[in-house]
Design a protein around this motif. Structure first.
Motif, PDB file in Angstrom:
ATOM      1  N   GLU A   1       0.651  -1.240  -0.015  1.00 59.53           N
ATOM      2  CA  GLU A   1      -0.065  -0.011   0.140  1.00 59.53           C
ATOM      3  C   GLU A   1       0.919   1.344  -0.045  1.00 59.53           C
ATOM      4  N   ILE A   2       2.046   1.181   0.663  1.00 58.92           N
ATOM      5  CA  ILE A   2       3.047   2.331   0.326  1.00 58.92           C
ATOM      6  C   ILE A   2       3.632   2.277  -0.944  1.00 58.92           C
ATOM      7  N   ALA A   3       3.975   1.307  -1.366  1.00 58.98           N
ATOM      8  CA  ALA A   3       4.688   0.988  -2.682  1.00 58.98           C
ATOM      9  C   ALA A   3       3.692   1.646  -3.899  1.00 58.98           C
ATOM     10  N   SER A   4       2.451   1.563  -3.596  1.00 59.94           N
ATOM     11  CA  SER A   4       1.454   2.042  -4.689  1.00 59.94           C
ATOM     12  C   SER A   4       1.555   3.609  -4.832  1.00 59.94           C
ATOM     13  N   VAL A   5       1.813   4.209  -3.669  1.00 59.61           N
ATOM     14  CA  VAL A   5       1.971   5.675  -3.487  1.00 59.61           C
ATOM     15  C   VAL A   5       2.922   6.148  -3.979  1.00 59.61           C
ATOM     16  N   VAL A   6       4.240   5.586  -3.606  1.00 55.92           N
ATOM     17  CA  VAL A   6       5.538   5.975  -4.373  1.00 55.92           C
ATOM     18  C   VAL A   6       5.322   5.787  -5.738  1.00 55.92           C
TER      19      VAL A   6
END
Length: 251
Positions: free
Chosen positions: A221-226
C-alpha cells in the motif's frame, strides 16, 4: 509510468518490506533497480534474482547508512555498474530506541539521537546531493523520501525518530521548489504502522486503537503511493500521509 521504462531507480533499504515492495512494483513497470542493503546480503541477492526475472536489470549494493563514506562509495558503485539513477527513493531508516508515547526524554541519549538523525536524514540528504547533478543535467528526476506519520504526530517510537523524520519535510520543500523547473520532482510518503517490516514486526495491540480503519498497513500500500509520486510529473513538494485515517489531513 511507461515514460520511465528503462530508467534506473536507486532504492535504499531495499530488502525491507516497503523497499522490496516498491522495487517489485517499479520492476513491473520496466524500471531497472539498484538494490541497497546493509547486512541482509542473502535477501538482497534473492531480490535481485526476482527483479531480473521480471526482465529488468538489477544489482545489489551494500552500505551502512550510518557512514557517509559508505554512502559515497555505494553511489559510485551504482553509477559504475548500472549508471546514474533517474529515480531515488530514500527509504532506508532506523527506529533507534523505543521509548513510546510516555517515555522520558532522558531515555534517549545524544549518541542515539545523532545516530538516528544520521541514518534517517543525513544520509538521505547526502545521497540526494550526489544524485541531483545528473538529474539536473538531463532535466529529469524523481526523488521520494520515506517519512513517517511520527513527523506530524510525535508517533509511538520517540523524539529522536519523530524529529529525524520531520526534518525530511524541510528537505522536500526546499528541493522541490529549487529544482521544479529542471524537470525534477521531490515528494515524501509518510506511512504509519506498516507491518511486515523490520521496524514494525510486532506492533502492540494498543497501537491498533490509533488507526480508524481498524488494521495496520501493508508494504504494497505504500509502494503504490511511491509509484504514483514517481509516475506523476506535476505532483511535487507534497507529503503524502498513508496512515489508515490516523490524521485528519496532511501536515
Amino acid at each position: 509510468m511507461s515514460a520511465l521504462r528503462g530508467k534506473l531507480a536507486l532504492i535504499t533499504g531495499c530488502t525491507g518490506g516497503i523497499g522490496k515492495a516498491t522495487a517489485i512494483t517499479f520492476a513491473k513497470q520496466g524500471l531497472n533497480i539498484a538494490v541497497h542493503y546493509n547486512s541482509a546480503s542473502s535477501a538482497a541477492e534473492e531480490l535481485v534474482h526476482d527483479l531480473t526475472s521480471l526482465g529488468v536489470k538489477a544489482a545489489a549494493f551494500q552500505a551502512d547508512m550510518g557512514s557517509y563514506d559508505a554512502v559515497r562509495r555505494m553511489h559510485q558503485e551504482v553509477v559504475a555498474k548500472l549508471g546514474n539513477p533517474d529515480v531515488l527513493f530514500n527509504n532506508a531508516g532506523m527506529a533507534g530506541k523505543f521509548i513510546g508515547k510516555t517515555g522520558e526524554i532522558q531515555d534517549v541519549d545524544m549518541e542515539m539521537f545523532e545516530k538516528t538523525w544520521k541514518v534517517n536524514c543525513g544520509s538521505s540528504y547526502l545521497l540526494t546531493q550526489l544524485c541531483l547533478p545528473y538529474m539536473e543535467s538531463q532535466k529529469f528526476g524523481r526523488i521520494v523520501f520515506c517519512s513517517s506519520v511520527a513527523a506530524g504526530t510525535g508517533g509511538v517510537i520517540g523524539p529522536h525518530y519523530a524529529s529525524s523524520k520531520s526534518a525530511l519535510h524541510g528537505l522536500v520543500h526546499w528541493i522541490a521548489q529549487r529544482y521544479a523547473r529542471d524537470g525534477i520532482t521531490c515528494n515524501a510518503v509518510a506511512p504509519a504502522l506498516i507491518i511486515d517490516t523490520g521496524m514494525m514486526a510486532n506492533p502492540g495491540p494498543e497501537n491498533l486503537k490509533l488507526i480508524p480503519v481498524g488494521r495496520f498497513g501493508k508494504p504494497d500500500e505504500i509502494a503504490s503511493v511511491v509509484e504514483m509520486l514517481v509516475g506523476n510529473s506535476y505532483m511535487t513538494n507534497k507529503i503524502i500521509v498513508v496512515d489508515g485515517g490516523w490524521t485528519a489531513s496532511a501536515f
